[in-house]
Motif scaffolding. Structure first.
Motif, PDB file in Angstrom:
ATOM      1  N   LEU A 138      14.113 -29.570 -66.139  1.00  0.00           N
ATOM      2  CA  LEU A 138      13.679 -29.896 -64.725  1.00  0.00           C
ATOM      3  C   LEU A 138      12.148 -29.488 -64.611  1.00  0.00           C
ATOM      4  N   ALA A 139      11.618 -28.377 -65.178  1.00  0.00           N
ATOM      5  CA  ALA A 139      10.511 -27.863 -65.082  1.00  0.00           C
ATOM      6  C   ALA A 139       9.540 -28.980 -65.731  1.00  0.00           C
ATOM      7  N   VAL A 140       9.928 -29.489 -67.017  1.00  0.00           N
ATOM      8  CA  VAL A 140       9.147 -30.453 -67.645  1.00  0.00           C
ATOM      9  C   VAL A 140       9.167 -31.798 -66.899  1.00  0.00           C
ATOM     10  N   CYS A 141      10.291 -32.299 -66.308  1.00  0.00           N
ATOM     11  CA  CYS A 141      10.296 -33.384 -65.398  1.00  0.00           C
ATOM     12  C   CYS A 141       9.107 -33.270 -64.342  1.00  0.00           C
ATOM     13  N   GLY A 142       9.077 -32.132 -63.689  1.00  0.00           N
ATOM     14  CA  GLY A 142       8.048 -31.612 -62.530  1.00  0.00           C
ATOM     15  C   GLY A 142       6.742 -31.943 -63.167  1.00  0.00           C
TER      16      GLY A 142
END
Length: 290
Positions: free
Chosen positions: A150-154
């Motif tokens: 999720l952090a990478v998607c962000g």
């Protein structure tokens, strides 16, 4: 009355997709609750203006198809902070990559993708955006790491639609995955924000004829999606697990997009959910050394 916008919690949405009750982010970074919305056509019958009336009586005239920013107040310790108002800064970018690599120091795919991305994020380069998307999928699908995925998607979900569908496809993939992860985590507000952002390019075409053709194409994509059945079956019969994984990832990506976009006339929400679970199980069962 306008209120202060909480730290960077906002998402972009096409003006015509706004609904009363949402809070529009203004230029001075305050928000204004939306009371009513109506759409006005031009002299040729084509939607041209979105007329938004705010709670304080102010009326905004917004071009149909343009994007506006909408505030989303975050629940405690949830994924909502990934729905960014501004692009990721360099320090945060480096921290996200370092955290992903530290969590999986022996994973070759993570290491290769992080190494490439460590040179910097060029949001104008499709290959760069694809690497971000691939890293997020590797973390979530292959390694079950929802937090770092999720952090990478962000890193790219805060990027708006700029008219280039080649680049937008990768951002859309990240948004769809983020919507799925947030939904599974019980953060329905963040999931909804990501899902609305997925549709940012749906009505971007201003030419009436092209807009009509684009709408027809979109409807076909939603109701007649390519789920790569023949390709998956062919790879499985040939015992080519690496190829099978690649095709299944494309199928999963399509299913996540369908879910985030609001579903399909062909598949019910429950059926899309079932297929996503089956696909995740099938991919994870391949146990490839990536």
């Amino acid at each position: 009355m306008s209120e202060s916008v909480p730290d960077t919690y906002a998402f972009r949405v096409n003006a015509e997709l706004l609904v009363p009750g949402q809070k529009l982010v203004t230029d001075d970074l305050t928000w204004a609750p939306l009371a009513t919305l109506r759409i006005e056509d031009d002299d040729f019958g084509t939607p041209a203006l979105v007329i938004a009336e705010l709670d304080d009586g102010v009326t905004l005239r917004i071009a149909y198809g343009s994007t506006v920013r909408v505030a989303a107040s975050p629940p405690e310790q949830t994924a909502s902070d990934a729905v960014r108002l501004v692009p990721t800064d360099e320090e945060t970018y480096a921290e996200v990559l370092a955290a992903a690599e530290a969590a999986h120091p022996d994973d070759r795919a993570v290491k290769e993708l992080v190494t490439r991305l460590s040179r910097g994020l060029n949001v104008k380069a499709s290959s760069n955006l694809q690497d971000v998307r691939d890293l997020a999928f590797t973390l979530y699908v292959d390694l079950g790491d929802t937090e770092n995925a999720l952090a990478v998607c962000g890193l790219i979900t805060g990027l708006g639609f700029d008219g280039n569908y080649g680049r937008w496809n990768w951002i859309q993939d990240a948004l769809s995955l983020a919507a799925h992860i947030s939904h599974d985590a019980g953060d329905l507000e963040a999931s909804t924000a990501y899902a609305q952002a997925v549709r940012a390019g749906d009505h971007a075409e201003s030419d009436p004829l092209k807009a009509k053709l684009s709408a027809e194409l979109l409807q076909r994509q939603l109701n007649e999606p390519n789920l790569y059945d023949r390709e998956v079956q062919r790879a499985a019969e040939a015992d080519d697990e690496r190829s099978e994984r690649d095709w299944r990832i494309l199928r999963l990506d399509t299913l996540l997009y369908l879910r985030a976009h609001g579903g399909s006339q062909t598949f019910s929400d429950a059926e899309i959910e079932r297929r996503i679970r089956n696909e995740l199980s099938a991919i994870r069962g391949l146990n490839l050394d990536l």
